[in-house]
Motif scaffolding. Structure first.
Motif, PDB file in Angstrom:
ATOM      1  N   MET A 172     -26.692  17.215   3.744  1.00 30.47           N
ATOM      2  CA  MET A 172     -27.126  15.828   3.830  1.00 30.47           C
ATOM      3  C   MET A 172     -25.902  14.920   3.701  1.00 30.47           C
ATOM      4  SD  MET A 172     -30.475  16.062   1.354  1.00 30.47           S
ATOM      5  CE  MET A 172     -31.580  17.480   1.450  1.00 30.47           C
ATOM      6  N   TYR A 173     -26.123  13.632   3.886  1.00 31.35           N
ATOM      7  CA  TYR A 173     -25.031  12.675   3.755  1.00 31.35           C
ATOM      8  C   TYR A 173     -25.418  11.562   2.786  1.00 31.35           C
ATOM      9  CZ  TYR A 173     -27.446   9.368   6.879  1.00 31.35           C
ATOM     10  OH  TYR A 173     -28.352   8.501   7.448  1.00 31.35           O
ATOM     11  N   ASN A 174     -24.424  10.745   2.413  1.00 27.15           N
ATOM     12  CA  ASN A 174     -24.625   9.697   1.403  1.00 27.15           C
ATOM     13  C   ASN A 174     -25.233  10.283   0.128  1.00 27.15           C
ATOM     14  OD1 ASN A 174     -23.517   7.754   3.004  1.00 27.15           O
ATOM     15  ND2 ASN A 174     -25.433   6.738   3.526  1.00 27.15           N
ATOM     16  N   ALA A 175     -24.725  11.445  -0.272  1.00 26.30           N
ATOM     17  CA  ALA A 175     -25.219  12.107  -1.494  1.00 26.30           C
ATOM     18  C   ALA A 175     -24.469  11.545  -2.693  1.00 26.30           C
ATOM     19  CB  ALA A 175     -25.026  13.624  -1.383  1.00 26.30           C
ATOM     20  N   TRP A 176     -24.738  10.280  -3.007  1.00 27.56           N
ATOM     21  CA  TRP A 176     -24.030   9.622  -4.097  1.00 27.56           C
ATOM     22  C   TRP A 176     -24.607  10.044  -5.441  1.00 27.56           C
ATOM     23  CZ3 TRP A 176     -20.021   8.319  -1.684  1.00 27.56           C
ATOM     24  CH2 TRP A 176     -20.054   7.692  -0.439  1.00 27.56           C
ATOM     25  N   GLY A 177     -23.769  10.131  -6.421  1.00 30.55           N
ATOM     26  CA  GLY A 177     -24.194  10.495  -7.771  1.00 30.55           C
ATOM     27  C   GLY A 177     -23.054  11.162  -8.507  1.00 30.55           C
ATOM     28  N   ILE A 178     -22.869  10.757  -9.751  1.00 32.10           N
ATOM     29  CA  ILE A 178     -21.742  11.279 -10.533  1.00 32.10           C
ATOM     30  C   ILE A 178     -22.091  12.574 -11.230  1.00 32.10           C
ATOM     31  CG2 ILE A 178     -20.164  10.765 -12.435  1.00 32.10           C
ATOM     32  CD1 ILE A 178     -20.575   7.798 -11.757  1.00 32.10           C
ATOM     33  N   SER A 179     -23.304  12.631 -11.804  1.00 34.04           N
ATOM     34  CA  SER A 179     -23.689  13.818 -12.573  1.00 34.04           C
ATOM     35  C   SER A 179     -24.556  14.745 -11.731  1.00 34.04           C
ATOM     36  CB  SER A 179     -24.455  13.397 -13.827  1.00 34.04           C
ATOM     37  OG  SER A 179     -25.588  12.621 -13.491  1.00 34.04           O
ATOM     38  N   THR A 238     -31.784  14.326  -6.054  1.00 36.92           N
ATOM     39  CA  THR A 238     -30.890  13.789  -5.040  1.00 36.92           C
ATOM     40  C   THR A 238     -31.542  12.649  -4.266  1.00 36.92           C
ATOM     41  OG1 THR A 238     -29.568  14.321  -3.089  1.00 36.92           O
ATOM     42  CG2 THR A 238     -31.642  15.491  -3.319  1.00 36.92           C
ATOM     43  N   LYS A 239     -30.716  11.673  -3.930  1.00 35.78           N
ATOM     44  CA  LYS A 239     -31.153  10.566  -3.082  1.00 35.78           C
ATOM     45  C   LYS A 239     -30.431  10.626  -1.742  1.00 35.78           C
ATOM     46  CE  LYS A 239     -32.214   7.464  -6.944  1.00 35.78           C
ATOM     47  NZ  LYS A 239     -31.919   6.138  -7.584  1.00 35.78           N
ATOM     48  N   ALA A 240     -29.871  11.797  -1.442  1.00 35.56           N
ATOM     49  CA  ALA A 240     -29.141  11.966  -0.192  1.00 35.56           C
ATOM     50  C   ALA A 240     -30.083  11.858   1.000  1.00 35.56           C
ATOM     51  CB  ALA A 240     -28.439  13.321  -0.185  1.00 35.56           C
ATOM     52  N   LYS A 241     -29.499  11.560   2.146  1.00 40.20           N
ATOM     53  CA  LYS A 241     -30.281  11.360   3.365  1.00 40.20           C
ATOM     54  C   LYS A 241     -30.123  12.561   4.294  1.00 40.20           C
ATOM     55  CE  LYS A 241     -29.745   6.342   3.173  1.00 40.20           C
ATOM     56  NZ  LYS A 241     -29.263   5.138   3.895  1.00 40.20           N
ATOM     57  N   ILE A 242     -31.222  12.934   4.921  1.00 35.86           N
ATOM     58  CA  ILE A 242     -31.197  14.012   5.916  1.00 35.86           C
ATOM     59  C   ILE A 242     -30.629  13.460   7.219  1.00 35.86           C
ATOM     60  CG2 ILE A 242     -32.618  15.616   7.251  1.00 35.86           C
ATOM     61  CD1 ILE A 242     -34.586  15.627   4.912  1.00 35.86           C
ATOM     62  N   GLN A 263     -20.624  11.968  -3.512  1.00 35.14           N
ATOM     63  CA  GLN A 263     -19.844  12.248  -4.705  1.00 35.14           C
ATOM     64  C   GLN A 263     -20.168  13.652  -5.211  1.00 35.14           C
ATOM     65  OE1 GLN A 263     -21.390   8.631  -6.501  1.00 35.14           O
ATOM     66  NE2 GLN A 263     -19.314   8.006  -6.997  1.00 35.14           N
ATOM     67  N   PHE A 264     -19.312  14.144  -6.086  1.00 31.66           N
ATOM     68  CA  PHE A 264     -19.395  15.548  -6.505  1.00 31.66           C
ATOM     69  C   PHE A 264     -20.787  15.923  -7.020  1.00 31.66           C
ATOM     70  CE2 PHE A 264     -18.686  19.065  -9.472  1.00 31.66           C
ATOM     71  CZ  PHE A 264     -18.017  19.943  -8.645  1.00 31.66           C
ATOM     72  N   GLY A 265     -21.317  15.145  -7.971  1.00 31.02           N
ATOM     73  CA  GLY A 265     -22.628  15.470  -8.536  1.00 31.02           C
ATOM     74  C   GLY A 265     -23.739  15.382  -7.515  1.00 31.02           C
ATOM     75  N   GLY A 266     -23.724  14.316  -6.703  1.00 28.89           N
ATOM     76  CA  GLY A 266     -24.763  14.142  -5.691  1.00 28.89           C
ATOM     77  C   GLY A 266     -24.748  15.233  -4.638  1.00 28.89           C
ATOM     78  N   ILE A 267     -23.545  15.669  -4.253  1.00 29.85           N
ATOM     79  CA  ILE A 267     -23.443  16.737  -3.245  1.00 29.85           C
ATOM     80  C   ILE A 267     -23.952  18.056  -3.808  1.00 29.85           C
ATOM     81  CG2 ILE A 267     -21.837  18.082  -1.833  1.00 29.85           C
ATOM     82  CD1 ILE A 267     -20.093  15.550  -1.676  1.00 29.85           C
TER      83      ILE A 267
END
Length: 259
Positions: A80-87, A92-96, A121-125
């Motif tokens: 996915m993309y835009n997988a933002w998140g630090i922890s 996940t709020k990433a987009k397909i 970001q690392f956590g989101g990915i």
């Protein structure tokens, strides 16, 4: 003597044939080597963003020496993309992927040509990958329309953990914003209970504090807590509110409020 001359001629002919065959083999190998060097080769790989050591990008690049045509991709569901998140470990709020080069393909990609996508970001990915690697299969053709062998790119970020964990300015800001957002959520929850207090005076006091703190309570909303209060009660509630602000958030109390 004639027999020796015949044998010599046969040997010379054999040696000439062998040299011709060896030369043909070398020419063939050289041609294959040159053809291999003059071919497209498309890969997908992650990299850290130059302006943010916590964010990663997906790079589609033709690392070969010839243009690639009709580039297509087969991507897994956990990419996915835009997988933002630090922890890591959260939802996940990433987009397909529903658009972009992974979906539409790339008609023409020159040597060293790139397409760059914000991965997150690392956590989101980590959350979006669901504990697995993401395998991308890439299909493309050369200039003559010949289909090249598919390329498999394996995407993972475990090896980025130490490099992506540097405490950059952007990371500290993001952490502070995330912490502040949680505090505001908690404060809003508390205020919601306080604003439903049985005492109109108490409710008015907390509404006054919320407005001073810049929390999302409209002036019209504040007015409804003013019902039934006398001027003396309203003034008393505001004095209590300023006293609380002075104790815990002195920067919110203006000089004219103290007078």
């Amino acid at each position: 003597m004639e027999d020796w001359a015949l044998i010599a001629n046969v040997l010379m002919t054999g040696a000439t044939c062998f040299m011709a065959y060896a030369t043909w083999l070398m020419a063939r190998a050289t041609k294959k080597s040159l053809e291999a060097q003059w071919k497209p080769y498309v890969a997908v790989y992650p990299r850290l963003r130059k302006d943010d050591s916590q964010a990663l990008q997906l790079v589609i690049e033709n690392i070969g020496s010839a243009p690639a045509y009709n580039v297509k991709f087969e991507i897994p569901s956990n990419l996915m993309y835009n997988a933002w998140g630090i922890s890591s470990g959260g939802k996940t709020k990433a987009k397909i992927f529903s658009e972009g080069p992974f979906i539409t393909g790339i008609p023409y990609l020159p040597p060293r040509g790139k397409r760059i996508i914000n991965w997150g970001q690392f956590g989101g990915i980590l959350n979006s990958l669901q504990g697995k690697q993401a395998e991308v299969i890439i299909f493309f053709s050369d200039a003559l329309g010949n289909q090249e062998p598919p390329v498999k790119s394996i995407l993972d970020i475990v090896d980025f953990e130490m490099t992506a964990g540097e405490s950059s300015l952007e990371y500290r800001i993001a952490t502070a914003i995330e912490k502040n957002f949680k505090q505001v959520e908690c404060l809003n929850s508390i205020l919601e209970k306080k604003l439903n207090s049985y005492s109109s005076k108490d409710a008015y006091m907390w509404a006054y504090i919320a407005v001073q703190l810049g929390l999302p309570i409209e002036l019209a909303e504040r007015q409804k807590f003013d019902d039934g209060l006398s001027d003396e009660q309203r003034t008393s509630a505001e004095m209590l509110a300023r006293s609380l602000l002075k104790s815990f958030r002195p920067e919110m109390v203006k000089d004219e409020d103290e007078s």
